[in-house]
Design a protein around this motif. Sequence first.
Motif, PDB file in Angstrom:
ATOM      1  N   CYS A   1       0.832  -1.195   0.000  1.00  0.00           N
ATOM      2  CA  CYS A   1       0.000   0.000   0.000  1.00  0.00           C
ATOM      3  C   CYS A   1       0.875   1.258   0.000  1.00  0.00           C
ATOM      4  CB  CYS A   1      -0.902  -0.020   1.231  1.00  0.00           C
ATOM      5  SG  CYS A   1      -1.988   1.407   1.344  1.00  0.00           S
TER       6      CYS A   1
ATOM      7  N   CYS B   1      -6.953  -1.905   0.764  1.00  0.00           N
ATOM      8  CA  CYS B   1      -6.023  -2.152   1.861  1.00  0.00           C
ATOM      9  C   CYS B   1      -6.823  -2.261   3.169  1.00  0.00           C
ATOM     10  CB  CYS B   1      -5.016  -1.013   1.950  1.00  0.00           C
ATOM     11  SG  CYS B   1      -3.857  -1.232   3.316  1.00  0.00           S
TER      12      CYS B   1
ATOM     13  N   TYR C   1      -5.894  -1.849   6.193  1.00  0.00           N
ATOM     14  CA  TYR C   1      -5.444  -1.032   7.321  1.00  0.00           C
ATOM     15  C   TYR C   1      -6.268   0.256   7.463  1.00  0.00           C
ATOM     16  CZ  TYR C   1      -1.767   0.325  10.721  1.00  0.00           C
ATOM     17  OH  TYR C   1      -1.071   0.659  11.838  1.00  0.00           O
ATOM     18  N   HIS C   2      -6.298   1.093   6.404  1.00  0.00           N
ATOM     19  CA  HIS C   2      -7.091   2.331   6.491  1.00  0.00           C
ATOM     20  C   HIS C   2      -8.046   2.488   5.316  1.00  0.00           C
ATOM     21  CE1 HIS C   2      -3.081   2.931   8.356  1.00  0.00           C
ATOM     22  NE2 HIS C   2      -3.816   3.334   9.381  1.00  0.00           N
ATOM     23  N   GLY C   3      -8.215   1.376   4.592  1.00  0.00           N
ATOM     24  CA  GLY C   3      -9.264   1.366   3.578  1.00  0.00           C
ATOM     25  C   GLY C   3      -8.957   2.046   2.260  1.00  0.00           C
ATOM     26  N   TRP C   4      -7.702   2.286   1.940  1.00  0.00           N
ATOM     27  CA  TRP C   4      -7.384   2.853   0.628  1.00  0.00           C
ATOM     28  C   TRP C   4      -7.674   1.798  -0.433  1.00  0.00           C
ATOM     29  CZ3 TRP C   4      -2.635   6.524   0.001  1.00  0.00           C
ATOM     30  CH2 TRP C   4      -2.675   7.507   0.987  1.00  0.00           C
TER      31      TRP C   4
ATOM     32  N   HIS D   1       0.051   4.027   1.183  1.00  0.00           N
ATOM     33  CA  HIS D   1      -0.141   4.834   2.390  1.00  0.00           C
ATOM     34  C   HIS D   1       0.973   4.516   3.383  1.00  0.00           C
ATOM     35  CE1 HIS D   1      -2.496   5.603   6.337  1.00  0.00           C
ATOM     36  NE2 HIS D   1      -1.901   6.715   5.953  1.00  0.00           N
ATOM     37  N   ARG D   2       0.853   3.419   4.112  1.00  0.00           N
ATOM     38  CA  ARG D   2       1.900   3.126   5.075  1.00  0.00           C
ATOM     39  C   ARG D   2       2.404   1.699   4.963  1.00  0.00           C
ATOM     40  NH1 ARG D   2       0.156   4.074  10.350  1.00  0.00           N
ATOM     41  NH2 ARG D   2       2.310   3.703  10.932  1.00  0.00           N
ATOM     42  N   GLY D   3       2.291   1.168   3.735  1.00  0.00           N
ATOM     43  CA  GLY D   3       3.042  -0.045   3.423  1.00  0.00           C
ATOM     44  C   GLY D   3       2.409  -1.381   3.738  1.00  0.00           C
ATOM     45  N   ASN D   4       1.131  -1.418   4.077  1.00  0.00           N
ATOM     46  CA  ASN D   4       0.510  -2.722   4.342  1.00  0.00           C
ATOM     47  C   ASN D   4       0.373  -3.511   3.034  1.00  0.00           C
ATOM     48  OD1 ASN D   4      -1.440  -4.719   5.599  1.00  0.00           O
ATOM     49  ND2 ASN D   4      -1.287  -3.202   7.220  1.00  0.00           N
TER      50      ASN D   4
END
Length: 421
Positions: A87, A107, A109-112, A89-92
Amino acid sequence: MTIATDSAPRVDYSRLIQPERVHGSLYTDPAVFADELERIWYGGWVFVGHASEVPLPNDYVRKNIGPQDIIMTRDREGEVHLLVNRCAHRGNLVCDEPAGNSSSFRCPYHGWTYRNTGELQGYPYKKGYGSQGKLDLRLASVARVGIYRGFVFGSFNPDVVPLEEHLGAAAGEIDRLARLSPAGEVELDAGWLRHRTRANWKLLAENETDGYHPQFVHGSIFAVTGSTIGPLYSDASTAVTRALGNGHSENDLRPEFRKFAEPMRWFGTTEDRVPDYVAKMRALHGEAAEQIMIEGGPHVMIFPNLFIAEIQVFNIQPISANECVQYSTAVQLRGAPELNKRMLSQSIGSVGPAGMLLADDTEMYERNQRGVEQLRPEWLDIRRGVERETHDENGFLIGGATDETAMRAFWRHYLSLMEAK
Ligand code: FES
Ligand code: FE
């Protein structure tokens, strides 16, 4: 992802790789593995999968390029993409399933959410990003995707040579495989078995066209199955080991099959067992069908990780200096259901979880890794057949059926990559 192909190697490869011997540390040293990632796995072309694994729009399948987690997708327009599973955003990880059909990845983690082309589709609570407008982020794409007869290759290096140049003469071996299909098409859609192996990837790559070991390592399976493969790999065999350039090599068994001149002998069967296939091939190729069915499929190792062994395909992917995964699948030929069923069951019997062939090789790989971790005598000897090497009519270097011609060619190419400026 940064590709630092121009950084100076930390290891003196010209000392460790000599014409007739190679140093054991090449299989164990993490610094060597780091250089390989940069120069081979991320700097060159790597086999990833086959387009037939994602036949429909929005199909996807998880793959690897070395330790990189890759999603191979087909977008709604039909184009194949190789995306890095990370991802922006922060790599998930954005994709968990081994395969599926979806136009997007979300993703957890935060739904991107990303389209299957890698484009960022949306993200929750946009106001938190102020007045910036749509964020300029996406899933990373593997810089280059090249497809040859459905075989999908990728490279992280945007300046890599064209795929056709890398494949060179080895492309002809893929053609030879495709020619066995009455529709001229290979399909690798039978699913892949995953064999995690405690050995350096090069031990596998070198073994694929090593014609010296089969009589010893596979003696028991040859005896049990009454196989005619054994004698193809002996000093009496007329088969040749050929260096195809760019580190590619093959065991060319055609001289032996031509001697017997029996269609389908290469597959361990006879014409009358696969009558529909034979009829289709004759209808398609006329008189030329005879030769095609006598010569059979290739036994070719395409540098660094694609091995086509007549009826199976292997995809080797390293994890670290002393561990790799070998994925294997049965070749399926479009328009040849009779043959496909047999290829599948033969593959299960030879490289499946209880298969008899790959288990023997894997035992050798893992023993070999433990062996090269011992410090003395330091070197591995690869001089076999050096005095009887010659060139064929096309200028390719050839050796006898049991000679180490392929290994020497592998290492010459490897050295050129490690020393390239
Ligand atoms: Fe993927 Fe935050 S890490 S949405
Ligand atoms: Fe073997």
